[in-house]
Write a protein that holds these residues in place. Structure first.
Motif, PDB file in Angstrom:
ATOM      1  N   ARG A   1       0.825  -1.222   0.000  1.00 54.35           N
ATOM      2  CA  ARG A   1       0.000   0.000   0.000  1.00 54.35           C
ATOM      3  C   ARG A   1       0.851   1.260   0.000  1.00 54.35           C
ATOM      4  O   ARG A   1       0.331   2.359  -0.059  1.00 54.35           O
ATOM      5  N   LEU A   2       2.175   1.105   0.111  1.00 59.16           N
ATOM      6  CA  LEU A   2       3.059   2.281   0.101  1.00 59.16           C
ATOM      7  C   LEU A   2       4.152   2.117  -0.940  1.00 59.16           C
ATOM      8  O   LEU A   2       4.935   1.151  -0.896  1.00 59.16           O
ATOM      9  N   LYS A   3       4.193   3.062  -1.885  1.00 55.66           N
ATOM     10  CA  LYS A   3       5.264   3.060  -2.895  1.00 55.66           C
ATOM     11  C   LYS A   3       5.865   4.443  -2.930  1.00 55.66           C
ATOM     12  O   LYS A   3       5.174   5.428  -2.675  1.00 55.66           O
ATOM     13  N   ALA A   4       7.169   4.497  -3.248  1.00 48.54           N
ATOM     14  CA  ALA A   4       7.820   5.818  -3.270  1.00 48.54           C
ATOM     15  C   ALA A   4       8.374   6.115  -4.648  1.00 48.54           C
ATOM     16  O   ALA A   4       8.724   5.207  -5.401  1.00 48.54           O
ATOM     17  N   THR A   5       8.445   7.399  -4.959  1.00 57.25           N
ATOM     18  CA  THR A   5       8.989   7.827  -6.245  1.00 57.25           C
ATOM     19  C   THR A   5       9.488   9.271  -6.118  1.00 57.25           C
ATOM     20  O   THR A   5       9.092   9.986  -5.192  1.00 57.25           O
ATOM     21  N   ALA A   6      10.358   9.663  -7.061  1.00 61.22           N
ATOM     22  CA  ALA A   6      10.794  11.061  -7.084  1.00 61.22           C
ATOM     23  C   ALA A   6      10.004  11.823  -8.146  1.00 61.22           C
ATOM     24  O   ALA A   6      10.196  13.018  -8.342  1.00 61.22           O
TER      25      ALA A   6
END
Ligand code: NAD
Length: 425
Positions: free
Chosen positions: A62-67
């Motif tokens: 449920r948590l994804k990171a990106t720039a």
């Protein structure tokens, strides 16, 4: 709901993790690629109780990171949590929030469904109206489907997850009831009073809250100064004071003053704002003055006990702004260390969590040792200053026998060990 959170700091990460825990799908956006990589590989980029477990549970699910900001258009709500530092004069630096707003606006220029933009960063009253809203609208081509909300955060580092999930109140500042209703939905499941107000009032609630907390601490410190002369224990005095429900027992701990990334900066910014409005905020200025004097108090007491500090070896235990965190921004250990260095003392410092951050902040200096244990710092020390209430210090005892002379002064009350004195007790 699908939510994007901008800024993976203490507030942004806590928000993302808790929102994921509540069942939302979260995209964490940060310009710091190292943080993005850490989050996506399930590692916490910050030291905070509970983060590691929550990352294990939610990272990659449920948590994804990106720039990359382009994923914002696939979310319904975007929460801004970037840092808003202030200069020593209190002038807020809103460049990060402005830059984030430009990226958000640009990526929402073709979005059709309603999108709620939430300002969680602490900003001076009027910022959402005069800077955030116009910047977003300008870059999104005046897309009418964007709503705005100010939703200040009150969590404390060291108990961020607990505070986020159990807030004393949720403040929602909106012009449009549709935006406010949507934000209420985001918090569905959290039981706490909700205050609906306008954006500028919400911004001021956060500043006023932090200024009041700072005032309570400086008040306790001033009472502490008087207690020390009278030979009284200020903690016992303030326990009796704090049980009055009109006062409350919180933020009454006397010591070397408040630090961290929030109270000092927000107090400075409020003073700056008041002065720009032609007001002289006498009380707030005194709160700051009392706080700034606390580091001198501990040095004076040390000098009274061991005389000239030149070439003395001083152990410093605890350099984070408080125990249980690695945060060194505006830590009260910094002015103490600087003053000891100015007086040509040698410092042996130890902190269970914050050593690396302090190395980055202060750098390598000949007279300043970063030790890997309390025992190493205490070895042959002429005196010891305890500057943060790191829980593990409560168990120290025999380690103090390693000192050349057992002069131990606490700036925060934590030692169980008896042969010590406190700055105010
Ligand atoms: P922080 O410095 O820990 O983290 C800020 C993050 O924002 C960093 O990871 C940084 O890389 C990122 N960032 C900066 N510019 C960006 C941009 N344009 N796009 C994407 N990411 C960007 O900050 P924090 O301590 O979490 O504080 C955030 C805000 O919340 C501040 O306004 C602060 O005053 C407020 N606040 C902090 C606390 C606290 O205890 N730390 C509590 C309540 C409120």
């Amino acid at each position: 709901m699908k939510i994007s959170v901008i800024g993976a700091g203490y507030v942004g990460l806590s928000s993302s993790l808790c929102l994921a825990e509540m069942g939302h799908e979260v995209i964490q956006i940060d310009i710091d690629l190292q943080k993005v990589d850490a989050i996506n590989s399930g590692r916490s980029p910050l030291v905070e109780p509970g983060f590691d477990d929550m990352f294990c549970r939610h990272s990659g699910h449920r948590l994804k990171a990106t720039a990359d900001y382009d994923s914002i258009s696939s979310t319904e709500v975007c929460i801004i949590c970037v840092n808003t530092p202030s200069s020593q004069k209190g002038e807020p630096d809103l460049s990060r929030i402005e830059s984030a707003c430009r990226s958000i606006g640009y990526n929402l220029r073709n979005s059709h469904g309603f999108h709620l933009l939430v300002v969680k960063s602490t900003v001076p009253p009027g910022t959402t109206q005069c800077l955030i809203r116009p910047t977003v609208l300008e870059t999104c081509g005046d897309n009418p489907n964007i709503g705005f909300a100010v939703n200040p955060e009150f969590l404390r580092e060291g108990q961020a997850l607990k505070d986020f999930m159990n807030p004393d109140r949720i403040v929602i500042g909106c012009w449009d009831p549709k935006a406010a209703d949507m934000l209420v939905k985001v918090y569905n499941g959290i039981k706490s009073p909700i205050i609906r107000t306008d954006p500028m009032t919400a911004e001021m609630i956060k500043y006023a809250s932090n200024a009041f907390l700072a005032t309570k601490i400086s008040f306790s410190n001033e009472i502490g100064n008087i207690c020390k002369i009278l030979g009284l224990d200020v903690y016992e005095v303030m326990r009796g004071v704090g049980l009055d429900h009109r006062i409350s027992p919180y933020a009454l701990d006397a010591g070397i003053g408040f630090g961290g990334s929030c109270l000092p900066k927000d107090l400075r910014s409020l003073i700056y704002l008041a002065e720009n409005l032609g007001e002289n905020p006498r009380l707030l200025k005194s709160v700051e003055e009392v706080n700034n004097l606390q580091s001198d108090m501990i040095i004076k007491l040390l000098e009274k006990r061991i005389g000239d500090l030149k070439e003395k070896r001083i152990a410093i235990l605890g350099i984070a702004f408080k125990g249980g965190t690695d945060e060194v921004r505006d830590s009260r250990a910094i002015p103490v260390i600087k003053e000891l260095l100015r007086r040509n003392a040698t410092i042996a410092s130890y902190d269970p969590l914050a050593l690396n951050n302090m190395k980055i902040f202060i750098g390598n200096i000949d007279q300043l040792e970063y030790c890997s244990s309390a025992a190493e710092a205490l070895q042959d020390a002429d005196a010891c200053l305890v500057l943060a209430d790191c829980p593990i210090f409560a168990d120290l005892d025999g380690e103090f026998d390693l000192m050349r002379s057992k002069i131990i002064i606490e700036g925060r009350r934590i030692l169980e060990f008896s042969e010590k004195e406190g700055i105010y007790w």
